[in-house]
Design a protein around this motif. Sequence first.
Motif, PDB file in Angstrom:
ATOM      1  N   VAL A   7      43.970  35.246  27.515  1.00 46.44           N
ATOM      2  CA  VAL A   7      44.565  35.639  26.309  1.00 46.44           C
ATOM      3  C   VAL A   7      45.194  33.830  25.799  1.00 46.44           C
ATOM      4  CG1 VAL A   7      46.359  36.429  24.904  1.00 46.44           C
ATOM      5  CG2 VAL A   7      45.345  37.947  26.397  1.00 46.44           C
ATOM      6  N   VAL A   8      45.950  33.504  26.620  1.00 44.58           N
ATOM      7  CA  VAL A   8      46.419  32.174  26.738  1.00 44.58           C
ATOM      8  C   VAL A   8      46.007  31.335  27.641  1.00 44.58           C
ATOM      9  CG1 VAL A   8      48.537  30.647  26.464  1.00 44.58           C
ATOM     10  CG2 VAL A   8      48.565  32.870  25.600  1.00 44.58           C
ATOM     11  N   HIS A  61      45.067  33.781  40.221  1.00 43.99           N
ATOM     12  CA  HIS A  61      44.982  35.218  40.124  1.00 43.99           C
ATOM     13  C   HIS A  61      46.086  35.852  39.305  1.00 43.99           C
ATOM     14  CE1 HIS A  61      42.366  34.470  43.363  1.00 43.99           C
ATOM     15  NE2 HIS A  61      43.273  34.094  44.126  1.00 43.99           N
ATOM     16  N   LEU A  62      46.733  35.076  38.621  1.00 44.17           N
ATOM     17  CA  LEU A  62      47.646  35.626  37.469  1.00 44.17           C
ATOM     18  C   LEU A  62      46.993  35.826  36.016  1.00 44.17           C
ATOM     19  CD1 LEU A  62      50.500  36.705  36.897  1.00 44.17           C
ATOM     20  CD2 LEU A  62      51.052  34.274  36.230  1.00 44.17           C
ATOM     21  N   ALA A  63      46.964  36.860  35.640  1.00 41.96           N
ATOM     22  CA  ALA A  63      46.588  37.265  34.422  1.00 41.96           C
ATOM     23  C   ALA A  63      47.552  37.004  33.304  1.00 41.96           C
ATOM     24  CB  ALA A  63      45.926  38.703  34.260  1.00 41.96           C
ATOM     25  N   HIS A  64      47.694  37.567  32.180  1.00 43.64           N
ATOM     26  CA  HIS A  64      48.261  37.395  30.947  1.00 43.64           C
ATOM     27  C   HIS A  64      49.839  38.239  31.323  1.00 43.64           C
ATOM     28  CE1 HIS A  64      49.582  36.001  27.056  1.00 43.64           C
ATOM     29  NE2 HIS A  64      49.915  37.070  26.535  1.00 43.64           N
ATOM     30  N   PHE A  92      56.614  31.857  30.074  1.00 44.82           N
ATOM     31  CA  PHE A  92      55.625  32.403  30.954  1.00 44.82           C
ATOM     32  C   PHE A  92      54.455  32.408  29.987  1.00 44.82           C
ATOM     33  CE2 PHE A  92      59.237  34.205  32.984  1.00 44.82           C
ATOM     34  CZ  PHE A  92      58.945  34.205  34.216  1.00 44.82           C
ATOM     35  N   ASN A  93      53.106  31.695  30.544  1.00 46.65           N
ATOM     36  CA  ASN A  93      51.912  31.882  29.527  1.00 46.65           C
ATOM     37  C   ASN A  93      52.375  31.715  28.080  1.00 46.65           C
ATOM     38  OD1 ASN A  93      50.117  32.298  31.613  1.00 46.65           O
ATOM     39  ND2 ASN A  93      50.508  34.557  31.518  1.00 46.65           N
ATOM     40  N   PRO A  94      52.824  30.603  27.843  1.00 44.48           N
ATOM     41  CA  PRO A  94      53.100  30.405  26.394  1.00 44.48           C
ATOM     42  C   PRO A  94      52.020  30.041  25.408  1.00 44.48           C
ATOM     43  CG  PRO A  94      53.943  28.391  27.758  1.00 44.48           C
ATOM     44  CD  PRO A  94      53.369  29.234  28.726  1.00 44.48           C
ATOM     45  N   ALA A  95      52.023  30.669  24.232  1.00 48.80           N
ATOM     46  CA  ALA A  95      51.327  30.218  23.327  1.00 48.80           C
ATOM     47  C   ALA A  95      51.490  29.100  22.514  1.00 48.80           C
ATOM     48  CB  ALA A  95      50.966  31.706  22.327  1.00 48.80           C
TER      49      ALA A  95
END
Length: 168
Positions: free
Chosen positions: A114-115, A141-144, A80-83
């Motif tokens: 953020v990412v 519409h999905l945030a961090h 999920f939202n990998p840095a």
Amino acid sequence: MNILYIHGLNGSLSPEKRLVLEAYGHVFAPSIDYENASHSISDIINVYQDKTVNIVMGSSMGGGAGYYVSNHFQCPALLFNPALAKRPVVQHITDIEYKTSPIKQFVLGSEDTVVFAKDTLQFLASTIPFHPNYYIHLRNHLAHRIPLAVFKAEVEVFFDTLDRVNNN
């Protein structure tokens, strides 16, 4: 089945999300202090080297670490939202023998500040020759932060995908 969940910077696996994962197997969820552990990727690999890790999951910094950990253990990953392209703290990327793992599912938020999804997509584009089995879910519409409903839905899709791929 053993699931290794790697949390993000200053985070942890919530009890609600742990319950979702426990429906699929045993969950390992180590606590990681990324700010004081710049070698967390190799640390995680060393801690779980003698355990069977079937699935790696992670979010943000944990998603970035999970990318490399899943390559090492040669197992599927849900990230999920990998840095991956940029990190807020220094992390040394371990030299891993394997540059790929069987399946990686990425969940990227279009409103993540953020990412950034664009940065992650550019990183992934540079690794396509190594990963023929990328599944990328770009969620508008999905945030961090990952709400529980999104987490549940993506975990279900991930395991459905694994079942479909393993049965072909």
